[in-house]
Design an enzyme around this catalytic site. Structure first.
Site, PDB file in Angstrom:
ATOM      1  N   CYS A  42      69.773  61.025  22.238  1.00 50.03           N
ATOM      2  CA  CYS A  42      70.374  60.002  23.015  1.00 50.03           C
ATOM      3  C   CYS A  42      69.363  58.753  22.890  1.00 50.03           C
ATOM      4  O   CYS A  42      68.227  58.966  22.351  1.00 50.03           O
ATOM      5  CB  CYS A  42      70.415  60.386  24.540  1.00 50.03           C
TER       6      CYS A  42
ATOM      7  N   ASP B 126      52.362  23.927   3.029  1.00 49.72           N
ATOM      8  CA  ASP B 126      53.352  23.222   3.590  1.00 49.72           C
ATOM      9  C   ASP B 126      52.742  21.875   4.391  1.00 49.72           C
ATOM     10  O   ASP B 126      52.128  22.218   5.463  1.00 49.72           O
ATOM     11  CB  ASP B 126      54.390  24.050   4.336  1.00 49.72           C
TER      12      ASP B 126
HETATM   13 ZN    ZN Z   1      73.202  59.529  25.690  1.00 47.73          ZN
END
Ligand code: ZN
Length: 518
Positions: A38, A452
């Site tokens: 997850c 620059d």
């Molecule tokens: Zn999950």
């Protein structure tokens, strides 16, 4: 920085318990009791500490045998893996893999390592050290997660998802999903995929969400794109960016919109060939700098008390990438030594002279008309009507010929030294322009053009006196490896301070720099 070897389980578990979004994309948790992994922000009930294993990348979790959660959808986590650690080789390797460098039968790690200028063993070691997995595992996970996103978010047929995601065959795609999810890919399709038109067979016609880690300064990004937009090739509205796309001699369009409430860009792609999808999505990620963890970068830069207020004022500033290395080089060569406006006018004339017209069905409603010319288009064109000096035309022609002779010359994430040497061999391209093109084509996050003019002016605002380029280089040493972001802040500060004074109507640029937000 969280490297694979540095994950602290207790700290990770605290992040998980609080569903701390700051760890999204940097931390994945595998739950041994379910076999699922997850994001730290998953809405499901937090597993017991003893059942959690923590990983720095989705690929590491998947390699350890966990399958992606169907609820929090790890494939939609912001893709910030490339910003972990400070290894440029790993960052570049990840970006090339994301564009399909390890897909297909001929692809292998040795070839990829060669493109990155290291040996295969060294590349494997670096990946293990920074990400905890091999390059091959990263590629396999990328294919699964990309396919899963296409299954969820589009109505593309499964055969085409298999191809678009880089699986060699439908059989391999089915086997992989059956093994991981214990069901066929079609069983993962939501019943309620709405508003996503299905294109003709073999074509892409769909919308994807690409997530970033907030903050994102979308107005600054759009302003930058608008300032450099080429008529007919790009179109920047108040909210949306559109442009024509060319890949393997086929033409299509992309449209990019911002969904701040979902911390995502919404990308609509119309293209005749699904195989091009990873490459097109990879380009969009680069142009819009979606992989950058600007909060972490900002925290690093803000350790310099003089940069701190600039970072606080524009925390979501990103470095716009180039769509294509050759296009970037043409823009730099044609725009050298003139105002941004005059440079745009000249480039638009070139596009009208030799760009390929878009099929009419792609022009409808987009105001896009033509694709940016290829090197072959330019070599074959009659440039007498271009309306610029013969010297500039000769340089443009030599650039196109060099690219035809060496197609990998402007390869993104390529080797900067080689590209500079090749560009320096072209008459009319000086050291500064060569460096500029090479750094921007390579998307080097540590690029810092200390000479620059606008950058020096911006730095003067920090210390109340204009530094020398060498002085600015010394000053910028602690900003590594993210000096390109520091430069972005200095340019923005300079532009803002000039805008607050009487703004000159014409800005003559001493350099070919195209990255100032003007
Ligand atoms: Zn999950």
């Amino acid at each position: 920085m969280m490297r694979a070897e540095q994950l602290n389980p207790e700290a990770c578990y605290r992040a998980l318990q609080t569903r701390d979004a700051r760890f999204d994309g940097r931390l994945f948790v595998g739950v041994t009791s379910t076999g699922i992994y997850c994001r730290p922000t998953c809405p499901a009930r937090t597993a017991k500490f003893e059942n959690c294993r923590f990983f720095p990348s989705a690929a590491a979790a998947q390699e350890a045998g966990f399958r992606p959660c169907l609820r929090c959808r790890p494939e939609t986590a912001p893709n910030v893996g490339s910003w972990r650690g400070t290894s440029n080789t790993v960052s570049r390797g990840l970006a090339l893999i994301a564009e399909g460098a390890l897909d297909g039968d001929e692809a292998n790690v040795e070839v990829l390592a060669g493109r990155l200028g290291v040996g295969g063993r060294q590349l494997r070691r670096l990946f293990k050290q920074h990400l905890g997995v091999s390059p091959i595992a990263i590629a396999q996970t990328r294919r699964v997660l990309f396919a899963k996103q296409l299954i969820h978010d589009t109505r593309m047929p499964m055969t085409e998802i298999a191809i678009a995601a880089g699986f060699g065959s439908l059989r391999r795609f089915n086997e992989t999903f059956q093994r991981l999810f214990r069901r066929p890919p079609s069983a993962l399709r939501r019943k309620t995929v709405s508003s996503l038109p299905e294109g003709a067979v073999g074509a892409i016609e769909g919308t994807l969400r690409l997530r970033y880690r907030p903050p994102y300064d979308w107005p600054a990004m759009l302003a930058h794109l608008c300032a450099h937009a080429i008529e007919g090739v790009e179109r920047v509205g108040t909210k949306v960016y559109r442009r024509t796309v060319r890949h393997d001699d086929q033409l299509g369009t992309v449209e990019i919109d911002h969904l701040p409430e979902h911390e995502s860009l919404v990308v609509t792609i119309r293209f005749p060939c699904v195989r091009a999808l990873p490459a097109i999505v990879g380009r969009i990620r680069r142009v819009f700098d979606l992989g950058a963890d600007v909060a972490a970068i900002g925290a690093h830069l803000a350790q310099d008390p003089l940069l701190a207020p600039l970072v606080a004022e524009r925390p979501g500033l990103r470095v716009a990438g180039s769509w294509d290395g050759f296009e970037l080089a043409v823009r730099a060569v044609l725009g050298q030594g003139m105002t941004v406006e005059a440079g745009r006018g000249l480039i638009s004339r070139l596009v009208r002279l030799c760009g390929t017209p878009l099929p009419s069905e792609l022009c409808v409603g987009t105001k896009l008309m033509v694709s940016f010319p290829t090197a072959a288009d330019i070599v074959g064109a009659n440039l007498t009507l271009l309306g610029t000096s013969n010297a500039r035309k000769a340089t443009l022609m030599a650039l196109a010929e060099a690219h035809l002779a060496e197609p990998s010359m402007f390869q993104p994430l390529g080797m900067i030294g080689d590209t500079v040497a090749r560009l320096r061999a072209i008459r009319g391209i000086g050291e500064w322009t060569a460096q500029y093109i090479a750094l921007h084509a390579a998307q080097e996050p540590d690029a810092f053009p200390a000479s620059d003019v606008a950058l020096l002016r911006g730095a003067a605002g920090l210390d109340c006196q204009t530094p020398s380029p060498a002085g600015l280089n010394d000053r910028a040493e602690p900003w590594r490896p993210w000096r390109a972001y520091a430069a972005q802040h200095l340019w923005a500060a300079d532009a803002a301070s000039r805008a607050s004074r009487a703004r000159p109507s014409v800005r003559v640029r001493a350099t070919a720099d195209q990255t100032v937000i003007s």
